[in-house]
Scaffold this motif. Structure first.
Motif, PDB file in Angstrom:
ATOM      1  N   ILE A 235       0.855  -1.185   0.000  1.00 27.27           N
ATOM      2  CA  ILE A 235       0.000   0.000   0.000  1.00 27.27           C
ATOM      3  C   ILE A 235       0.892   1.236   0.000  1.00 27.27           C
ATOM      4  CG2 ILE A 235      -1.758   1.293   1.272  1.00 27.27           C
ATOM      5  CD1 ILE A 235      -2.711  -1.364   2.411  1.00 27.27           C
ATOM      6  N   THR A 236       0.597   2.182  -0.893  1.00 28.37           N
ATOM      7  CA  THR A 236       1.439   3.364  -1.036  1.00 28.37           C
ATOM      8  C   THR A 236       0.653   4.631  -0.738  1.00 28.37           C
ATOM      9  OG1 THR A 236       0.928   3.579  -3.397  1.00 28.37           O
ATOM     10  CG2 THR A 236       2.821   2.227  -2.801  1.00 28.37           C
ATOM     11  N   ALA A 237       1.356   5.639  -0.248  1.00 28.52           N
ATOM     12  CA  ALA A 237       0.785   6.959  -0.008  1.00 28.52           C
ATOM     13  C   ALA A 237       1.871   7.990  -0.274  1.00 28.52           C
ATOM     14  CB  ALA A 237       0.264   7.088   1.424  1.00 28.52           C
ATOM     15  N   ASN A 238       1.468   9.134  -0.840  1.00 31.17           N
ATOM     16  CA  ASN A 238       2.444  10.168  -1.179  1.00 31.17           C
ATOM     17  C   ASN A 238       1.836  11.550  -0.986  1.00 31.17           C
ATOM     18  OD1 ASN A 238       3.204  12.179  -3.623  1.00 31.17           O
ATOM     19  ND2 ASN A 238       5.042  11.148  -2.895  1.00 31.17           N
ATOM     20  N   TYR A 239       2.658  12.453  -0.460  1.00 34.46           N
ATOM     21  CA  TYR A 239       2.302  13.874  -0.415  1.00 34.46           C
ATOM     22  C   TYR A 239       3.416  14.650  -1.096  1.00 34.46           C
ATOM     23  CZ  TYR A 239       1.936  18.673   1.139  1.00 34.46           C
ATOM     24  OH  TYR A 239       1.878  20.042   1.154  1.00 34.46           O
ATOM     25  N   THR A 240       3.033  15.564  -1.997  1.00 37.51           N
ATOM     26  CA  THR A 240       4.010  16.365  -2.722  1.00 37.51           C
ATOM     27  C   THR A 240       3.570  17.823  -2.754  1.00 37.51           C
ATOM     28  OG1 THR A 240       4.663  14.506  -4.132  1.00 37.51           O
ATOM     29  CG2 THR A 240       5.196  16.710  -4.919  1.00 37.51           C
ATOM     30  N   PHE A 241       4.529  18.711  -2.558  1.00 37.20           N
ATOM     31  CA  PHE A 241       4.292  20.150  -2.685  1.00 37.20           C
ATOM     32  C   PHE A 241       4.989  20.645  -3.945  1.00 37.20           C
ATOM     33  CE2 PHE A 241       6.024  24.423  -2.234  1.00 37.20           C
ATOM     34  CZ  PHE A 241       4.872  25.164  -1.983  1.00 37.20           C
ATOM     35  N   ASP A 242       4.252  21.384  -4.778  1.00 38.09           N
ATOM     36  CA  ASP A 242       4.803  21.951  -6.008  1.00 38.09           C
ATOM     37  C   ASP A 242       4.670  23.467  -5.991  1.00 38.09           C
ATOM     38  OD1 ASP A 242       5.407  19.502  -7.047  1.00 38.09           O
ATOM     39  OD2 ASP A 242       3.635  19.360  -8.316  1.00 38.09           O
ATOM     40  N   SER A 243       5.709  24.142  -6.464  1.00 41.12           N
ATOM     41  CA  SER A 243       5.633  25.560  -6.776  1.00 41.12           C
ATOM     42  C   SER A 243       5.559  25.668  -8.296  1.00 41.12           C
ATOM     43  CB  SER A 243       6.862  26.310  -6.238  1.00 41.12           C
ATOM     44  OG  SER A 243       6.834  27.666  -6.639  1.00 41.12           O
ATOM     45  N   LYS A 244       4.417  26.178  -8.811  1.00 44.68           N
ATOM     46  CA  LYS A 244       4.179  26.202 -10.252  1.00 44.68           C
ATOM     47  C   LYS A 244       4.093  27.641 -10.755  1.00 44.68           C
ATOM     48  CE  LYS A 244       1.583  22.948 -11.990  1.00 44.68           C
ATOM     49  NZ  LYS A 244       2.607  21.976 -12.448  1.00 44.68           N
ATOM     50  N   GLN A 245       4.218  27.802 -12.064  1.00 42.64           N
ATOM     51  CA  GLN A 245       4.237  29.140 -12.647  1.00 42.64           C
ATOM     52  C   GLN A 245       3.406  29.179 -13.925  1.00 42.64           C
ATOM     53  OE1 GLN A 245       7.807  30.997 -14.781  1.00 42.64           O
ATOM     54  NE2 GLN A 245       7.825  32.132 -12.844  1.00 42.64           N
ATOM     55  N   ILE A 246       2.564  30.209 -14.058  1.00 42.28           N
ATOM     56  CA  ILE A 246       1.835  30.465 -15.298  1.00 42.28           C
ATOM     57  C   ILE A 246       2.739  31.318 -16.182  1.00 42.28           C
ATOM     58  CG2 ILE A 246      -0.228  31.495 -16.319  1.00 42.28           C
ATOM     59  CD1 ILE A 246      -1.684  30.955 -13.705  1.00 42.28           C
ATOM     60  N   ASN A 247       3.170  30.782 -17.312  1.00 44.15           N
ATOM     61  CA  ASN A 247       4.188  31.449 -18.118  1.00 44.15           C
ATOM     62  C   ASN A 247       3.717  32.772 -18.712  1.00 44.15           C
ATOM     63  OD1 ASN A 247       6.253  29.553 -17.754  1.00 44.15           O
ATOM     64  ND2 ASN A 247       5.460  28.239 -19.378  1.00 44.15           N
ATOM     65  N   ILE A 248       2.420  32.884 -19.006  1.00 44.25           N
ATOM     66  CA  ILE A 248       1.925  34.084 -19.682  1.00 44.25           C
ATOM     67  C   ILE A 248       2.193  35.335 -18.852  1.00 44.25           C
ATOM     68  CG2 ILE A 248      -0.134  35.248 -20.552  1.00 44.25           C
ATOM     69  CD1 ILE A 248      -1.259  32.536 -21.283  1.00 44.25           C
ATOM     70  N   ASN A 249       1.954  35.259 -17.538  1.00 47.48           N
ATOM     71  CA  ASN A 249       2.134  36.437 -16.684  1.00 47.48           C
ATOM     72  C   ASN A 249       3.135  36.220 -15.560  1.00 47.48           C
ATOM     73  OD1 ASN A 249       0.700  34.687 -15.098  1.00 47.48           O
ATOM     74  ND2 ASN A 249      -1.186  35.894 -15.106  1.00 47.48           N
ATOM     75  N   ASN A 250       3.861  35.062 -15.595  1.00 44.66           N
ATOM     76  CA  ASN A 250       4.846  34.717 -14.559  1.00 44.66           C
ATOM     77  C   ASN A 250       4.239  34.684 -13.157  1.00 44.66           C
ATOM     78  OD1 ASN A 250       7.026  34.464 -16.375  1.00 44.66           O
ATOM     79  ND2 ASN A 250       7.418  36.670 -16.309  1.00 44.66           N
ATOM     80  N   TYR A 251       2.954  34.318 -13.085  1.00 41.62           N
ATOM     81  CA  TYR A 251       2.274  34.215 -11.797  1.00 41.62           C
ATOM     82  C   TYR A 251       2.602  32.873 -11.148  1.00 41.62           C
ATOM     83  CZ  TYR A 251      -1.532  33.602  -8.432  1.00 41.62           C
ATOM     84  OH  TYR A 251      -2.267  33.356  -7.301  1.00 41.62           O
TER      85      TYR A 251
END
Length: 266
Positions: A235-251
């Protein structure tokens, strides 16, 4: 394969098996972007033993998310990997991954070819890999190397480092990943990891996962747990945190990922 036929029969060892194991996972992601919905990802895999040296693993998956706020992105995927145990220390893998992205009714399919070689020497392991992802717009190539070691002791503490060079649109960038794993209890393995770099069209786990989301990840960190329920079920479980970016406005926005899965060796 080197055991006698009589010993193989006594131990019930079969050289081939159509369905050796199956695995399933479901992934829900939550973000704080007002123009992106919370995406979901579902995957089912089947492992086949072709003989004592060759293994075929196949997987189908599906990803969905809504953008801005009425553009629906759907992506069915198919993955197949053929593994060859060249010796007790060296293995080679070749894989194919199809990604059928459909963005707002427009099909943007992509095909990936992947190859890798890995070796184990006592407590050390090494690997080289390369891949090419092709879609209607351009090609993305990735070359990677990884190395790690396992320390002596009951916890089997393992460290692994990987470095990848990605080239697309005549520009190159680097991705670095570091992981630490240990056996916390008799049946519980834990692994923490961090990944640095622009993960646009980046792939890992032998190209099983391809990060081709419209918004690239700039930083990733997470932890996985593997609980061994007897000899056949994991049985597997995972937690991940991502920092993402919208390229159009660099948000920049944050995304949290929650995954649960199960693997059953028949």
């Amino acid at each position: 394969a080197k055991l006698s036929i009589e010993v193989q029969q006594n131990l019930k060892i079969k050289p081939s098996k159509i369905i050796d194991a199956i695995d399933f996972e479901y992934n829900y992601k939550s973000n704080n972007s007002g123009s992106r919905s919370n995406p979901t990802y579902t995957r089912l895999g089947v492992n086949t033993l072709l003989d004592f040296r060759f293994t075929l693993y196949q997987s189908v998956s599906y990803y969905s998310q809504t953008f801005n706020p009425d553009t629906i992105v759907k992506q069915p995927e198919y993955y197949a990997m053929l593994s060859w145990a060249a010796s007790s220390h060296i293995s080679l893998n070749v894989a194919y991954h199809y990604l059928g992205m459909n963005k707002g009714g427009i099909l943007i399919p992509a095909n990936m070819g992947f190859a890798s070689i890995s070796a184990k020497m006592n407590r050390f392991h090494f690997g080289l890999n390369g891949s090419v992802l092709t879609d209607k717009l351009y090609n993305t190539s990735q070359i990677g190397v990884n190395a790690g070691m396992t320390f002596e002791g009951k916890s089997n503490v393992t460290i692994n480092s990987s470095y990848s060079q990605i080239t697309e649109k005549a520009a190159s960038r680097s991705v670095f990943s570091q992981s630490f794993g240990a056996m916390l209890f008799k049946s519980l393995w834990a692994e923490a990891n961090v990944t640095l770099g622009n993960l646009n069209n980046y792939n890992d786990y032998n190209a099983l996962y391809v990060y081709n989301s419209i918004d690239p990840t700039k930083f990733r960190a997470g932890i996985s747990m593997f609980y061994y329920l007897g000899k056949r079920i994991t049985i597997t479980a995972n937690y991940t945190f991502d920092s993402k970016q919208i390229n159009i406005n660099n948000y920049n926005y944050m995304q949290q990922s929650f995954l649960g899965g199960i693997r059953w060796k028949l």
